[in-house]
Write an enzyme that holds these catalytic residues in place. Structure first.
Site, PDB file in Angstrom:
ATOM      1  N   PRO A  18      66.528  45.400  36.365  1.00  0.00           N
ATOM      2  CA  PRO A  18      65.896  44.795  35.205  1.00  0.00           C
ATOM      3  C   PRO A  18      66.606  43.554  34.680  1.00  0.00           C
ATOM      4  O   PRO A  18      67.838  43.485  34.667  1.00  0.00           O
ATOM      5  CB  PRO A  18      65.934  45.913  34.144  1.00  0.00           C
ATOM      6  CG  PRO A  18      66.987  46.852  34.611  1.00  0.00           C
ATOM      7  CD  PRO A  18      66.963  46.777  36.110  1.00  0.00           C
ATOM      8  N   ASN A  19      65.775  42.598  34.279  1.00  0.00           N
ATOM      9  CA  ASN A  19      66.200  41.346  33.652  1.00  0.00           C
ATOM     10  C   ASN A  19      66.822  40.333  34.612  1.00  0.00           C
ATOM     11  O   ASN A  19      67.089  39.199  34.224  1.00  0.00           O
ATOM     12  CB  ASN A  19      67.147  41.605  32.463  1.00  0.00           C
ATOM     13  CG  ASN A  19      66.489  42.457  31.399  1.00  0.00           C
ATOM     14  OD1 ASN A  19      65.410  42.120  30.928  1.00  0.00           O
ATOM     15  ND2 ASN A  19      67.100  43.577  31.044  1.00  0.00           N
ATOM     16  N   ARG A  67      68.658  33.295  31.368  1.00  0.00           N
ATOM     17  CA  ARG A  67      69.139  34.456  30.617  1.00  0.00           C
ATOM     18  C   ARG A  67      70.640  34.340  30.334  1.00  0.00           C
ATOM     19  O   ARG A  67      71.445  34.290  31.282  1.00  0.00           O
ATOM     20  CB  ARG A  67      68.891  35.714  31.467  1.00  0.00           C
ATOM     21  CG  ARG A  67      69.470  36.970  30.887  1.00  0.00           C
ATOM     22  CD  ARG A  67      69.489  38.106  31.905  1.00  0.00           C
ATOM     23  NE  ARG A  67      70.018  39.312  31.302  1.00  0.00           N
ATOM     24  CZ  ARG A  67      70.462  40.355  31.969  1.00  0.00           C
ATOM     25  NH1 ARG A  67      70.426  40.357  33.296  1.00  0.00           N
ATOM     26  NH2 ARG A  67      70.935  41.395  31.344  1.00  0.00           N
ATOM     27  N   TYR A  87      75.810  34.778  32.721  1.00  0.00           N
ATOM     28  CA  TYR A  87      75.224  34.950  34.059  1.00  0.00           C
ATOM     29  C   TYR A  87      75.023  33.654  34.828  1.00  0.00           C
ATOM     30  O   TYR A  87      74.552  33.681  35.964  1.00  0.00           O
ATOM     31  CB  TYR A  87      73.885  35.698  33.936  1.00  0.00           C
ATOM     32  CG  TYR A  87      74.022  37.064  33.292  1.00  0.00           C
ATOM     33  CD1 TYR A  87      74.811  38.052  33.881  1.00  0.00           C
ATOM     34  CD2 TYR A  87      73.381  37.366  32.094  1.00  0.00           C
ATOM     35  CE1 TYR A  87      74.951  39.298  33.293  1.00  0.00           C
ATOM     36  CE2 TYR A  87      73.502  38.614  31.503  1.00  0.00           C
ATOM     37  CZ  TYR A  87      74.295  39.578  32.104  1.00  0.00           C
ATOM     38  OH  TYR A  87      74.434  40.818  31.528  1.00  0.00           O
ATOM     39  N   ASN A 121      72.305  45.168  42.699  1.00  0.00           N
ATOM     40  CA  ASN A 121      72.677  44.888  41.312  1.00  0.00           C
ATOM     41  C   ASN A 121      71.617  45.588  40.477  1.00  0.00           C
ATOM     42  O   ASN A 121      70.506  45.077  40.308  1.00  0.00           O
ATOM     43  CB  ASN A 121      72.707  43.384  41.016  1.00  0.00           C
ATOM     44  CG  ASN A 121      73.161  43.111  39.586  1.00  0.00           C
ATOM     45  OD1 ASN A 121      73.275  44.032  38.769  1.00  0.00           O
ATOM     46  ND2 ASN A 121      73.413  41.851  39.280  1.00  0.00           N
ATOM     47  N   ALA A 150      71.240  46.912  33.983  1.00  0.00           N
ATOM     48  CA  ALA A 150      71.612  47.940  33.007  1.00  0.00           C
ATOM     49  C   ALA A 150      71.404  49.362  33.542  1.00  0.00           C
ATOM     50  O   ALA A 150      72.046  50.304  33.062  1.00  0.00           O
ATOM     51  CB  ALA A 150      70.821  47.746  31.717  1.00  0.00           C
ATOM     52  N   HIS A 181      74.331  51.643  34.429  1.00  0.00           N
ATOM     53  CA  HIS A 181      75.062  52.427  33.427  1.00  0.00           C
ATOM     54  C   HIS A 181      74.269  53.626  32.913  1.00  0.00           C
ATOM     55  O   HIS A 181      74.770  54.385  32.082  1.00  0.00           O
ATOM     56  CB  HIS A 181      75.428  51.521  32.242  1.00  0.00           C
ATOM     57  CG  HIS A 181      75.903  50.171  32.656  1.00  0.00           C
ATOM     58  ND1 HIS A 181      77.030  49.971  33.425  1.00  0.00           N
ATOM     59  CD2 HIS A 181      75.381  48.916  32.442  1.00  0.00           C
ATOM     60  CE1 HIS A 181      77.183  48.669  33.655  1.00  0.00           C
ATOM     61  NE2 HIS A 181      76.195  48.013  33.074  1.00  0.00           N
ATOM     62  N   ASP A 214      70.671  59.092  42.697  1.00  0.00           N
ATOM     63  CA  ASP A 214      70.141  60.144  43.567  1.00  0.00           C
ATOM     64  C   ASP A 214      69.293  59.577  44.699  1.00  0.00           C
ATOM     65  O   ASP A 214      69.313  60.099  45.819  1.00  0.00           O
ATOM     66  CB  ASP A 214      69.315  61.139  42.741  1.00  0.00           C
ATOM     67  CG  ASP A 214      70.192  62.071  41.902  1.00  0.00           C
ATOM     68  OD1 ASP A 214      71.428  62.065  42.081  1.00  0.00           O
ATOM     69  OD2 ASP A 214      69.625  62.813  41.071  1.00  0.00           O
ATOM     70  N   GLU A 235      77.799  47.786  45.360  1.00  0.00           N
ATOM     71  CA  GLU A 235      77.344  47.507  43.986  1.00  0.00           C
ATOM     72  C   GLU A 235      77.825  46.113  43.583  1.00  0.00           C
ATOM     73  O   GLU A 235      78.997  45.775  43.774  1.00  0.00           O
ATOM     74  CB  GLU A 235      77.927  48.571  43.044  1.00  0.00           C
ATOM     75  CG  GLU A 235      77.587  48.334  41.582  1.00  0.00           C
ATOM     76  CD  GLU A 235      78.184  49.396  40.660  1.00  0.00           C
ATOM     77  OE1 GLU A 235      78.361  50.565  41.079  1.00  0.00           O
ATOM     78  OE2 GLU A 235      78.492  49.040  39.502  1.00  0.00           O
ATOM     79  N   HIS A 248      77.771  42.906  40.557  1.00  0.00           N
ATOM     80  CA  HIS A 248      77.482  42.370  39.219  1.00  0.00           C
ATOM     81  C   HIS A 248      77.941  40.926  39.154  1.00  0.00           C
ATOM     82  O   HIS A 248      79.007  40.580  39.691  1.00  0.00           O
ATOM     83  CB  HIS A 248      78.206  43.176  38.132  1.00  0.00           C
ATOM     84  CG  HIS A 248      77.827  44.613  38.145  1.00  0.00           C
ATOM     85  ND1 HIS A 248      76.608  45.058  37.686  1.00  0.00           N
ATOM     86  CD2 HIS A 248      78.477  45.696  38.628  1.00  0.00           C
ATOM     87  CE1 HIS A 248      76.535  46.370  37.865  1.00  0.00           C
ATOM     88  NE2 HIS A 248      77.657  46.783  38.434  1.00  0.00           N
ATOM     89  N   LEU A 249      77.150  40.119  38.462  1.00  0.00           N
ATOM     90  CA  LEU A 249      77.568  38.726  38.246  1.00  0.00           C
ATOM     91  C   LEU A 249      78.745  38.665  37.281  1.00  0.00           C
ATOM     92  O   LEU A 249      79.728  37.955  37.508  1.00  0.00           O
ATOM     93  CB  LEU A 249      76.404  37.912  37.662  1.00  0.00           C
ATOM     94  CG  LEU A 249      75.168  37.763  38.543  1.00  0.00           C
ATOM     95  CD1 LEU A 249      73.957  38.355  37.865  1.00  0.00           C
ATOM     96  CD2 LEU A 249      74.922  36.319  38.894  1.00  0.00           C
ATOM     97  N   SER A 250      78.612  39.395  36.169  1.00  0.00           N
ATOM     98  CA  SER A 250      79.658  39.371  35.147  1.00  0.00           C
ATOM     99  C   SER A 250      80.714  40.433  35.466  1.00  0.00           C
ATOM    100  O   SER A 250      80.458  41.350  36.263  1.00  0.00           O
ATOM    101  CB  SER A 250      79.040  39.643  33.772  1.00  0.00           C
ATOM    102  OG  SER A 250      78.464  40.940  33.732  1.00  0.00           O
ATOM    103  N   ARG A 282      83.619  43.545  29.363  1.00  0.00           N
ATOM    104  CA  ARG A 282      82.523  43.530  28.387  1.00  0.00           C
ATOM    105  C   ARG A 282      82.504  44.842  27.585  1.00  0.00           C
ATOM    106  O   ARG A 282      83.496  45.556  27.542  1.00  0.00           O
ATOM    107  CB  ARG A 282      81.209  43.265  29.132  1.00  0.00           C
ATOM    108  CG  ARG A 282      81.248  41.905  29.875  1.00  0.00           C
ATOM    109  CD  ARG A 282      79.939  41.584  30.543  1.00  0.00           C
ATOM    110  NE  ARG A 282      78.858  41.470  29.568  1.00  0.00           N
ATOM    111  CZ  ARG A 282      77.569  41.432  29.905  1.00  0.00           C
ATOM    112  NH1 ARG A 282      77.219  41.486  31.185  1.00  0.00           N
ATOM    113  NH2 ARG A 282      76.646  41.330  28.976  1.00  0.00           N
ATOM    114  N   ARG A 295      79.387  49.351  29.396  1.00  0.00           N
ATOM    115  CA  ARG A 295      79.184  48.799  30.737  1.00  0.00           C
ATOM    116  C   ARG A 295      80.308  49.205  31.693  1.00  0.00           C
ATOM    117  O   ARG A 295      80.308  48.832  32.868  1.00  0.00           O
ATOM    118  CB  ARG A 295      79.098  47.263  30.684  1.00  0.00           C
ATOM    119  CG  ARG A 295      77.906  46.751  29.914  1.00  0.00           C
ATOM    120  CD  ARG A 295      77.813  45.236  29.976  1.00  0.00           C
ATOM    121  NE  ARG A 295      77.062  44.743  28.834  1.00  0.00           N
ATOM    122  CZ  ARG A 295      75.723  44.645  28.778  1.00  0.00           C
ATOM    123  NH1 ARG A 295      74.999  44.980  29.821  1.00  0.00           N
ATOM    124  NH2 ARG A 295      75.121  44.208  27.700  1.00  0.00           N
TER     125      ARG A 295
END
Ligand code: DQA
Length: 150
Positions: free
Chosen positions: A10-11, A18, A23, A74, A77, A80, A87, A98, A100-102, A107, A111
């Protein structure tokens, strides 16, 4: 041709505009095009998918996960919150990285926990859109030195 999945949650369709301080300004399409090209150079077809819906991500993992050699994810959210995505990844059993950009550890504390990380080959977090390039390198390296290749 062997396939690597690139899943974005999402997002992440909003990358480019954004929260650019967190990001960056690179769009998801630019990232997908670049990683597709790099994957091809390594001998893999990249199949990219983005969804804002947890169920769609899970269904995509069910349909494409088992056929793929590896997965870059990625989950945004959902990283988390989603036991269900965890699953689904375990159900197909395909090795995943896995991304993540950030730097999620720099943070908010909510997170800092990931429902995916302990089942991932590894986690790449904090390198902006270059995290995806590192993720590709990591999964290709992993697949070359294991017998997981399909
Ligand atoms: C993110 C980090 C998550 O905490 C956040 O919810 C995102 C993006 C990242 O790439 O840095 O949507 O996964």
């Amino acid at each position: 041709m062997k396939t690597i999945l690139l899943l974005n949650g999402p997002n992440l369709n909003m990358l480019g505009t954004r929260e650019p301080d967190k990001y960056g300004t690179t769009t998801l399409q630019t990232i997908v095009d670049r990683i597709t090209e790099k994957a091809r150079a390594e001998g893999y077809k990249l199949l990219a998918f983005q969804s804002n819906s947890e169920g769609e991500i899970i269904s995509f993992i069910h349909h494409e996960g088992q056929k793929a050699s590896g997965i870059l994810i990625n989950a945004g959210a959902y990283t988390h919150t989603s036991i269900a995505i965890r699953d689904a990844l375990l159900a197909v059993g395909t090795p995943f990285v896995e991304i993540h950009l950030s730097n999620v550890y720099a943070r908010e504390s909510f997170r800092h926990h990931s429902y995916l990380a302990d089942k991932a080959i590894g986690v790449i977090t904090g390198f902006g859109d270059f995290s995806y390039d590192l993720g590709l390198q990591a999964i290709v390296h992993y697949l070359r030195r294991t017998s997981h290749e399909k």
